[in-house]
Design a protein around this motif. Structure first.
Motif, short mmCIF file in Angstrom:
data_model
loop_
_atom_site.label_atom_id
_atom_site.label_comp_id
_atom_site.label_asym_id
_atom_site.label_seq_id
_atom_site.Cartn_x
_atom_site.Cartn_y
_atom_site.Cartn_z
N LYS A 425 0.71 -1.23 -0.08
CA LYS A 425 0.17 -0.07 0.08
C LYS A 425 0.73 1.28 0.04
O LYS A 425 0.46 2.35 0.46
CB LYS A 425 -0.85 -0.10 1.26
N LEU A 426 1.99 1.36 -0.56
CA LEU A 426 2.76 2.40 -0.79
C LEU A 426 2.40 3.12 -2.03
O LEU A 426 2.98 4.14 -2.27
CB LEU A 426 4.41 1.88 -0.75
N SER A 427 2.02 2.27 -3.12
CA SER A 427 1.64 2.88 -4.23
C SER A 427 0.29 3.06 -4.28
O SER A 427 -0.58 2.22 -4.03
CB SER A 427 2.31 2.02 -5.41
N PRO A 428 -0.15 4.35 -5.00
CA PRO A 428 -1.63 4.59 -5.01
C PRO A 428 -2.46 3.78 -5.65
O PRO A 428 -2.15 3.19 -6.96
CB PRO A 428 -1.80 5.98 -5.53
N LYS A 429 -3.60 2.92 -5.08
CA LYS A 429 -3.99 2.15 -5.77
C LYS A 429 -4.99 2.39 -7.23
O LYS A 429 -4.62 1.71 -7.88
CB LYS A 429 -5.05 1.18 -5.01
N GLN A 430 -5.41 3.37 -7.22
CA GLN A 430 -6.15 3.91 -8.21
C GLN A 430 -5.00 4.54 -9.05
O GLN A 430 -4.13 5.56 -8.75
CB GLN A 430 -7.02 5.03 -7.97
N PRO A 431 -4.97 4.15 -10.54
CA PRO A 431 -3.97 4.71 -11.45
C PRO A 431 -4.05 6.30 -11.56
O PRO A 431 -5.03 6.73 -11.74
CB PRO A 431 -4.19 3.77 -12.58
N GLU A 432 -2.97 6.60 -11.83
CA GLU A 432 -2.73 8.08 -11.87
C GLU A 432 -1.74 8.35 -13.17
O GLU A 432 -0.75 7.77 -13.31
CB GLU A 432 -2.26 9.23 -10.81
N PHE A 433 -2.16 9.29 -14.07
CA PHE A 433 -1.35 9.51 -15.31
C PHE A 433 -1.40 10.99 -15.77
O PHE A 433 -0.70 11.46 -16.47
CB PHE A 433 -1.92 8.80 -16.67
N ARG A 434 -2.01 12.14 -15.02
CA ARG A 434 -2.10 13.08 -15.43
C ARG A 434 -0.88 14.24 -15.07
O ARG A 434 -0.25 13.92 -13.90
CB ARG A 434 -3.43 13.97 -14.76
N ARG A 435 -0.59 14.99 -15.81
CA ARG A 435 0.57 15.85 -15.62
C ARG A 435 0.07 16.82 -14.44
O ARG A 435 -0.95 17.45 -14.31
CB ARG A 435 0.92 16.83 -16.75
N GLY A 436 1.10 16.80 -13.54
CA GLY A 436 0.86 17.73 -12.28
C GLY A 436 0.48 16.92 -11.34
O GLY A 436 0.68 17.27 -9.95
N MET A 437 -0.26 15.97 -11.16
CA MET A 437 -0.52 14.80 -10.43
C MET A 437 0.79 14.09 -10.00
O MET A 437 1.01 13.34 -8.75
CB MET A 437 -1.77 13.97 -10.62
N LEU A 438 1.65 13.77 -10.94
CA LEU A 438 2.74 12.86 -10.74
C LEU A 438 3.90 13.71 -10.75
O LEU A 438 4.06 14.74 -11.16
CB LEU A 438 2.73 11.74 -12.10
N TYR A 439 5.07 13.14 -9.93
CA TYR A 439 6.24 13.53 -10.18
C TYR A 439 6.84 13.25 -11.43
O TYR A 439 6.52 12.36 -12.24
CB TYR A 439 7.47 13.00 -9.16
N ALA A 440 7.89 13.97 -12.03
CA ALA A 440 8.13 13.69 -13.16
C ALA A 440 9.30 12.49 -13.59
O ALA A 440 8.98 11.67 -14.27
CB ALA A 440 9.42 14.87 -13.67
N ILE A 490 12.29 1.87 0.58
CA ILE A 490 13.38 2.79 0.58
C ILE A 490 12.81 4.47 0.71
O ILE A 490 13.25 5.27 1.34
CB ILE A 490 14.53 2.46 -0.16
N THR A 491 11.98 4.53 -0.56
CA THR A 491 11.62 5.64 -0.76
C THR A 491 10.16 6.04 0.00
O THR A 491 9.78 7.54 -0.02
CB THR A 491 11.37 6.16 -2.33
N LYS A 492 9.68 5.02 0.74
CA LYS A 492 8.56 5.37 1.46
C LYS A 492 7.30 5.82 0.66
O LYS A 492 6.40 6.23 1.10
CB LYS A 492 8.72 6.44 2.53
N GLY A 493 7.41 5.68 -0.72
CA GLY A 493 6.38 5.79 -1.61
C GLY A 493 6.05 7.51 -1.95
O GLY A 493 4.94 7.64 -2.47
N ARG A 494 7.21 8.06 -1.46
CA ARG A 494 6.96 9.52 -1.56
C ARG A 494 6.71 10.11 -2.98
O ARG A 494 6.54 11.16 -3.20
CB ARG A 494 7.76 10.30 -0.71
N TYR A 495 7.52 9.39 -4.07
CA TYR A 495 7.72 9.92 -5.35
C TYR A 495 6.65 9.45 -6.19
O TYR A 495 6.77 9.70 -7.61
CB TYR A 495 8.84 9.29 -5.82
N TYR A 496 5.26 8.94 -5.89
CA TYR A 496 4.51 8.59 -6.61
C TYR A 496 3.55 9.60 -6.89
O TYR A 496 3.14 9.74 -8.16
CB TYR A 496 3.42 7.41 -5.91
N LEU A 497 3.03 10.39 -6.06
CA LEU A 497 2.07 11.30 -6.40
C LEU A 497 2.57 12.74 -5.91
O LEU A 497 3.18 12.87 -4.67
CB LEU A 497 0.71 11.35 -5.47
N ALA A 566 2.86 21.78 -6.55
CA ALA A 566 2.89 20.43 -5.61
C ALA A 566 2.43 20.52 -4.26
O ALA A 566 2.18 21.73 -3.57
CB ALA A 566 4.63 19.98 -5.58
N GLN A 567 1.79 19.49 -3.67
CA GLN A 567 1.20 19.63 -2.35
C GLN A 567 2.20 18.93 -1.47
O GLN A 567 1.93 19.05 -0.17
CB GLN A 567 -0.02 18.74 -2.56
#
Length: 568
Positions: A425-440, A490-497, A566-567
């Motif tokens: 549960k470190l990666s968001p279950k609902q897929p995200e693809f929009r620019r601005g919502m994801l890190y580069a 290692i990254t604690k999932g912080r670079y997904y959203l 970014a939030q």
């Protein structure tokens, strides 16, 4: 059952208005992309308004894309090299790996109506990170286009006396008119041609088994170029060649993303279609590989050495059997028809999917939409160069090398979905693809791909010694499977959203968990898009109200002024 794909009613051509002051610099590209995406949805998810046909038609269309004859060559080549037993075990190993990794990918594509690039963005790679995997996939499409084109050229030479180099060009040019019209034309082509293709392919195999039952024993006794004894390294080498086909799931997904919403009423049919046309494609692929080897063994045992030298070429395989069933002229005609139908069925998909991959990457990097047809021609040009370079003679080496990259990519994404999303549960279950919502860039997928692909390719070329060389694809699987969750931890999932809130109050999903069909106006094009494709703009309206912009328009926004901050 109809195969007609109804065009959208509200997502239709942009109104004849000049670009607004809000987005002058990017609106022309956005509107151009919108117009073409109505047919192909090159850069975005497939809206419900477009997905008008049922699970059965989607599955039939998707499976029509696996009509390629390369499986027959692959099966024959690995069997001639390693013997029947090792080849069959290698085929089985590859089929299991491909099937298991294909399940989460097929489910996400059908459930959320997005292609594998959009899935990859939110499954460990980031908005720009998935450009790397797009290039890997585009490479797959032109390698296999070239392989199928080579097979068609062999058929045209044998049946019509056309020189091979001209046959290469014919096989390339032939698909261009069909690919122009996108998914609508492709779905009809696949459904209409599949029955004839099945008849032409199955009859020779059935005839051999019934009329020559001794051929079955000869098949299992075939030793190939070695002593034929069971060898783990031979099994792995055979599996490595077959595993090069793992990226085929991306082409299956290009159809599966058009599945209708999953409801309680269609649940069984929906799941059946997803499994059959998603990971299930490999069952048919494995059978074709085994049949290709079966036909090759029969020809080697029954014909003179000179004729047996072409036993790995599908056109000679089927011609050799047809000639025992019917007059020579009819046998030749049917063999050529089978080769041409098969080549067209798969290569329209290769050209189509490759053009989507190139277009998507180019648009994200340059913020400019050049039109999908430009990359159809680019992909075909590369494939033609490979054909003229006689790639067919180096088939095992090319496919064995590519398998390592394909495995690294697919296993990384599948692991992120199955382990990082559902277990850790470190990666968001609902897929995200929009620019601005994801890190580069997301190091989870990028690092895992680099480790898996880099180490396994080094193994493939013997960097770690001949003892482990045959096992490079298996190491690609293992490294990707381990590295992906380790990197997430290692990254604690912080670079997904980059953001968790897209600024829109409407829910993303309906009551059945399907993407919502609520519509919002895109400020850049003046067109209504469905809710999952929309995000709030960072630029407020004239009266301070919230404005909305589509992911499609954001892809061509050169200024970045509409991208939310970014939030986290």
């Amino acid at each position: 059952m109809t195969t007609e794909i109804t065009r959208p009613t509200t997502d239709d051509a942009p109104p004849a208005l000049p670009p607004t002051d809000i987005h002058d610099r990017g609106s022309a590209d956005a509107r151009a992309a919108t117009k073409e995406s109505l047919e192909d949805y090159t850069l975005r998810f497939a809206p419900r308004s477009y997905r008008k046909w049922g699970p059965g038609v989607v599955a039939t269309s998707a499976l029509g894309g696996i009509a390629y004859l390369a499986d027959f060559s692959i099966g024959a080549n690995i069997g001639i090299t390693h013997g029947t037993i090792n080849a069959l075990l290698g085929i089985a190993v590859a089929a299991v790996v491909i099937f298991v990794t294909g399940i989460p990918l097929a489910y996400y594509a059908a459930r959320y109506n997005i292609d594998l690039d959009l899935i990859t963005r939110g499954s460990g790679f980031g908005y720009y990170g998935s450009v790397i995997t797009n290039v890997i996939f585009a490479t797959f499409t032109f390698i296999f286009f070239a392989l199928e084109g080579s097979i068609m050229a062999q058929g045209l030479q044998l049946g019509l006396g056309i020189p091979v180099w001209i046959g290469y060009a014919v096989s390339t040019i032939l698909v261009i008119p069909l690919v122009i019209y996108g998914m609508r034309a492709l779905s009809k082509l696949q459904v209409w041609t599949t029955p004839l293709w099945l008849i032409l392919m199955v009859i020779p195999f059935a005839y051999l088994v019934i009329a020559n039952p001794s051929s079955v024993g000869e098949f299992f006794d075939f030793k190939g170029q070695g002593d034929g004894s069971l060898s783990l390294s031979s099994v792995m080498l055979a599996a490595g060649v077959c595993l090069s086909l793992i990226a085929q799931i991306a082409e299956q997904i290009d159809y599966l993303r058009f599945m209708p919403p999953k409801t309680e009423a269609n649940r069984r049919r929906w799941w059946g279609a997803v499994i059959l046309a998603g990971p299930g494609w490999v069952i048919f692929g494995a059978l074709k590989q085994a049949i290709g080897l079966f036909l090759a063994v029969y020809l080697i045992a029954s014909l003179d050495p000179e004729a047996a030298a072409t036993a790995n070429e599908p056109v000679h395989q089927f011609l050799g059997i047809y000639e025992q069933m019917m007059p020579g002229w009819l046998a030749m005609t049917l063999a050529v028809i089978l080769v041409v139908i098969s080549q067209i069925k798969i290569n329209v998909t290769n050209a189509y999917s490759g053009s989507l991959a190139w277009t998507n990457s180019y648009t994200r990097i340059t913020k400019t939409y050049p039109g999908r047809m430009i990359f159809v021609l680019v992909n075909l040009a590369i494939a033609l160069i490979l054909m003229e370079s006689n790639m067919f003679d180096f088939l095992n080496t090319i496919l064995g090398f590519y398998a390592n990259l394909g495995m690294a990519w697919i296993v990384t994404v599948a692991t992120d979905i199955a382990i990082n999303k559902y277990l850790l549960k470190l990666s968001p279950k609902q897929p995200e693809f929009r620019r601005g919502m994801l890190y580069a860039w997301n190091p989870v997928g990028v690092v895992s791909l680099a480790l898996s692909g880099g180490i396994s390719i080094a193994m493939f070329f013997g960097a770690f010694g001949p003892g482990v060389q045959p096992f490079s694809p298996m190491f690609a699987v293992l490294i990707a499977f381990v590295a992906t969750p380790v990197m997430a931890i290692i990254t604690k999932g912080r670079y997904y959203l980059r953001r968790t809130d897209d600024g829109i109050d409407l829910p993303m999903l309906d009551d059945d968990g399907n993407p919502s069909d609520e519509r919002l106006m895109d400020l850049a094009t003046g067109i209504e898009f469905e809710r999952p494709d929309m995000i709030a703009s960072a630029v407020p309206g004239p009266d301070g109200e919230t404005q909305y912009i589509s992911s499609l328009s954001l892809a061509t926004d050169k200024t970045g002024e509409h991208v939310l901050p970014a939030q986290r």
